[in-house]
Design a protein around this motif. Structure first.
Motif, PDB file in Angstrom:
ATOM      1  N   LEU A  62       0.828  -1.211   0.000  1.00 26.35           N
ATOM      2  CA  LEU A  62       0.000   0.000   0.000  1.00 26.35           C
ATOM      3  C   LEU A  62       0.859   1.256   0.000  1.00 26.35           C
ATOM      4  CD1 LEU A  62      -2.816  -1.094   2.474  1.00 26.35           C
ATOM      5  CD2 LEU A  62      -2.936  -0.947  -0.020  1.00 26.35           C
ATOM      6  N   ARG A  63       1.957   1.238   0.728  1.00 26.42           N
ATOM      7  CA  ARG A  63       2.855   2.402   0.715  1.00 26.42           C
ATOM      8  C   ARG A  63       3.373   2.664  -0.692  1.00 26.42           C
ATOM      9  NH1 ARG A  63       5.201  -0.298   5.393  1.00 26.42           N
ATOM     10  NH2 ARG A  63       4.331   0.636   7.305  1.00 26.42           N
ATOM     11  N   ALA A  64       3.704   1.548  -1.378  1.00 24.71           N
ATOM     12  CA  ALA A  64       4.179   1.714  -2.755  1.00 24.71           C
ATOM     13  C   ALA A  64       3.094   2.301  -3.645  1.00 24.71           C
ATOM     14  CB  ALA A  64       4.646   0.365  -3.304  1.00 24.71           C
ATOM     15  N   ALA A  89      -6.459   0.241   6.586  1.00 24.40           N
ATOM     16  CA  ALA A  89      -6.692   1.484   5.845  1.00 24.40           C
ATOM     17  C   ALA A  89      -6.352   2.697   6.701  1.00 24.40           C
ATOM     18  CB  ALA A  89      -8.146   1.545   5.379  1.00 24.40           C
ATOM     19  N   CYS A  90      -6.711   2.628   7.988  1.00 23.24           N
ATOM     20  CA  CYS A  90      -6.442   3.744   8.886  1.00 23.24           C
ATOM     21  C   CYS A  90      -4.944   3.934   9.099  1.00 23.24           C
ATOM     22  CB  CYS A  90      -7.148   3.503  10.215  1.00 23.24           C
ATOM     23  SG  CYS A  90      -7.128   4.925  11.315  1.00 23.24           S
ATOM     24  N   LEU A 202      -6.694  -6.300  -5.815  1.00 26.89           N
ATOM     25  CA  LEU A 202      -7.357  -6.828  -4.629  1.00 26.89           C
ATOM     26  C   LEU A 202      -6.348  -7.405  -3.641  1.00 26.89           C
ATOM     27  CD1 LEU A 202      -9.745  -6.622  -6.686  1.00 26.89           C
ATOM     28  CD2 LEU A 202     -10.696  -8.656  -5.601  1.00 26.89           C
ATOM     29  N   GLN A 203      -6.613  -7.178  -2.362  1.00 30.27           N
ATOM     30  CA  GLN A 203      -5.767  -7.694  -1.295  1.00 30.27           C
ATOM     31  C   GLN A 203      -6.647  -8.277  -0.199  1.00 30.27           C
ATOM     32  OE1 GLN A 203      -2.214  -7.839  -0.647  1.00 30.27           O
ATOM     33  NE2 GLN A 203      -3.096  -9.152   0.937  1.00 30.27           N
ATOM     34  N   HIS A 204      -6.475  -9.587   0.065  1.00 31.48           N
ATOM     35  CA  HIS A 204      -7.265 -10.226   1.115  1.00 31.48           C
ATOM     36  C   HIS A 204      -6.684  -9.908   2.483  1.00 31.48           C
ATOM     37  CE1 HIS A 204      -8.328 -13.777   3.728  1.00 31.48           C
ATOM     38  NE2 HIS A 204      -9.520 -13.333   3.348  1.00 31.48           N
TER      39      HIS A 204
END
Length: 712
Positions: A62-64, A89-90, A202-204
């Motif tokens: 997510l950072r990428a 997400a937070c 998508l990421q589980h």
């Protein structure tokens, strides 16, 4: 004249021949009065973990995604309710906004009204003026177009989080989900199907590993126990982040009588497990069903009903009667499911559960299965209306019953049988009505028989013992089916080499069965047959033979002379009787039993092959070594074809073959055979099992030259 405005309309007064036309354009607004969130610059979330555990790999991805060279992308975090999607997400939101140059925007997308209000607040944050916003709110201009125009023109790059997007259909009304060269969109949802998220990555988000789950509890309640104690509690909670957070919160807030991790874990084994977990919710905060395990999944069940998918809720309630372990899919593809939902709708219902992350497809020992989280199943079970429970229990028992062989036969080890064990036991735990409990106990006992006859004696013992304990709580110790399960428990103990325990168990069962049902009852005779095997291996040969003869006579009377169980008991006499008696038993007819079994049952029947095996032993005792050697070779070959080389009875046949080989003057071949037998028994049964010990003793005698055949 009085005028009244409805549904967002306005009243105008006109005089003369004036005509006033007002056109409204509604873009998916459902009529809820407009209102906005207090902030889109801060996450609107409940209690977050002190430290985000075991999400390092996800966070790196997510950072990428929000790096300077990455724009115009959509990322979707999906998983079951309570898995911690919002927490991830937070965490990203906090990192992004802590760095200079990027704006974080947070929208609750749980429903149309919240989505619309939140997105218009985003437009306002990005520079939309009051007139534009009023026109969008009143349906006079497309609201989504306004929002995305300002997002595309944003002076600062941004991260937009659409949280709780469990109804992705609302994103399509007005096309609320888009991409932009100025930022990245991150969605959290329970909806797993890729077709909802075209072009997105998508990421589980699943449950935590054991170590990290324990640390979540320790982060919140560091003084309530050790890391290992926390790990045991985490296991009971299925390592679900929401449940861990609630449990840790509860433990940390105890003042008058603080609980330890162990005391909390012990209480989780009770009937009110879900209520205990939800006691960790903040009593002073506004009620939010997403923040309690007892209610978070009810949102989805309510949505199923609203969308005309009641069969999905029915299927989930059915799954909640089983265990939180892999459940073979073929178990659900049976007519018995029709008592709960139309069989033709099972596929649709299952797809709905998969889409909502309420269950998942897994593979276990090569079998396609579904698996749901234990806390979810407990919550659904606790909330199931009482009037639905009997039909659910009956259907669950029938489905499991249909998945097992009607008459379990001896066969090779089958790991697929073990898949049914936790579900059979879970049914017995759930069922509260005696009739259904008897049916469920009968199924569990038949499963134990199947495990026993495929050589999985430990699983057979554990299954029979636990099933009997569970059944006895509701049915009592003297119930026929409880006693049958206890008998199977004793039979399995014998095969595990625990002879004294097996004798105690089988004697107790047999005594009760004789008192309740009489000496000609098939269950009593079955326990008698098992007990004589134990006595023979304890060295009490004459007592065993007497009991075996009584069993043969009882089965002749109760079942008939040609019944397979009668023939099996007679075949055991071939092995049990000494040489002086075997030739004269039944007036000499016993030695012709293999031919009789083959005629009545067929040459490949298990009883027929077993009779030939015991006949070969009788021939060996009588000194007819060549005949015995030839017969046991044929038997061993038949066993290997049926059961494979590791099956216990195969090793017994090879042991007899080693004796006949040695008796015929081939000691080297005998030693080679027994070396293999002992090695296989050590692997399968362990070095201390009586069968292994006896085999090793025979091998030593053969190798040393001290062995002598019968009559020598």
């Amino acid at each position: 004249m009085d005028g009244r405005a409805e549904d967002g309309g306005r009243v105008y007064q006109a005089s003369g021949d004036q005509h006033i036309n007002e056109q409204h354009h509604h873009y998916g607004w459902d009529g809820v009065a407009p209102g906005g969130p207090d902030s889109v610059r801060r996450p609107a979330v409940g209690r977050l973990p002190v430290v985000l555990r075991d999400r390092g790999e996800v966070m790196e991805r997510l950072r990428a995604s929000v790096g300077a060279d990455r724009v115009g992308e959509v990322f979707v975090l999906y998983g079951m309710g309570g898995a911690g999607k919002t927490a991830v997400a937070c965490a990203l939101f906090e990192e992004v906004t802590a760095a200079e140059g990027r704006v974080g925007l947070w929208v609750n997308a749980a429903d149309r009204a919240s989505l619309r209000a939140g997105m218009l607040a985003v437009a306002a944050d990005r520079g939309a003026d009051d007139a534009e916003l009023l026109a969008a709110r009143n349906g006079l201009r497309p609201a989504a177009d306004l929002v995305w125009r300002y997002l595309d023109r944003s002076a600062e790059p941004w991260l937009l989080v659409l949280d709780n997007t469990d109804d992705p259909e609302i994103l399509r009304d007005g096309s609320w989900l888009r991409t932009s060269p100025r930022g990245t969109v991150l969605v959290t949802t329970r909806r797993a199907a890729a077709h909802w998220w075209p072009g997105a990555e998508l990421q589980h988000i699943g449950v935590l590993p054991r170590e990290d789950a324990a640390l979540v509890l320790r982060d919140l309640a560091p003084n309530c126990g050790t890391t290992e104690q926390a790990a045991r509690v985490a296991d009971r909670l299925g390592r679900l982040p929401l449940a861990l957070t609630l449990a840790g919160g509860f433990l940390s807030h105890q003042v008058l009588d603080p609980w330890t991790m162990d005391s909390y874990g012990d209480r989780l084994d009770g009937d009110e497990r879900v209520q205990l977990i939800d006691r960790g919710a903040d009593a002073l905060s506004d009620a939010d069903p997403r923040r309690t395990v007892g209610l978070t999944w009810q949102l989805t069940l309510d949505a199923f009903e609203a969308r005309g998918l009641p069969e999905a809720a029915a299927l989930l309630r059915l799954l909640a009667r089983f265990a939180a372990e892999p459940l073979p899919l073929n178990l659900l593809n049976h007519a018995g499911i029709g008592a709960v939902l139309p069989r033709s709708r099972t596929e649709t219902a299952l797809r709905a559960l998969l889409d909502q992350s309420l269950t998942e497809l897994v593979e276990a020992v090569g079998v396609r299965c579904v698996q749901s989280h234990g806390v979810l199943l407990d919550s659904v079970s606790a909330a199931t209306p009482a009037d639905l429970v009997p039909a659910l229990d009956t259907a669950a028992v029938r489905l499991l019953d249909a998945a097992l062989p009607d008459v379990p036969d001896a066969g090779p080890y089958d790991p697929r049988l073990r898949l049914s064990v936790p579900h059979a036991l879970a049914l017995l735990k759930h069922i509260g009505e005696p009739s259904a409990a008897r049916d469920a106990l009968a199924v569990a006992t038949r499963l134990a028989v199947a495990l026993h006859r495929t050589g999985d004696y430990l699983s057979a013992w554990e299954t029979a013992r636990t099933a009997a304990d569970l059944g006895q709580r509701l049915l009592g110790a003297d119930d026929r089916r409880v006693l049958a399960a206890r008998s199977r428990e004793g039979r399995a103990l014998f095969r595990l080499g625990r002879y004294p325990e097996a004798e105690v168990a089988l004697r107790a069962v047999r005594t009760a069965q004789e008192r309740l049902f009489g000496v000609y009852d098939p269950d009593f005779l079955d326990s008698s047959y098992g007990l004589q095997l134990v006595l023979a291996n304890l060295g009490r040969r004459q007592e065993s033979i007497t009991l075996l003869r009584d069993t043969v006579a009882g089965r002749r009377s109760a079942l008939g002379p040609e019944h397979p169980l009668t023939l099996r008991a007679r075949a055991s006499l071939l092995e049990a009787l000494p040489a002086a008696e075997v030739a004269t038993e039944e007036g000499g007819a016993l030695l012709s039993l293999p031919a009789e079994c083959e005629r009545l049952l067929g040459p490949d029947h298990t009883v027929a092959i077993g009779a030939a095996h015991n006949h070969a032993w009788a021939l060996y005792l009588l000194g007819r070594f060549e005949e015995a050697d030839e017969e046991i070779r044929r038997v061993a070959e038949a066993y290997v074809r049926r059961f494979g080389p590791e099956y216990p009875i195969v090793l017994a046949a090879r042991q007899l073959s080693a004796r006949t080989r040695a008796a015929l003057g081939h000691p080297d071949a005998a030693v080679e055979l027994m070396t293999e037998v002992v090695a296989r028994r050590e692997r399968a049964l362990g070095p201390g099992h009586p069968f292994t010990v006896a085999g090793r003793r025979l091998l030593d005698d053969l190798a040393s030259g001290n062995w002598r055949p019968p009559g020598a």
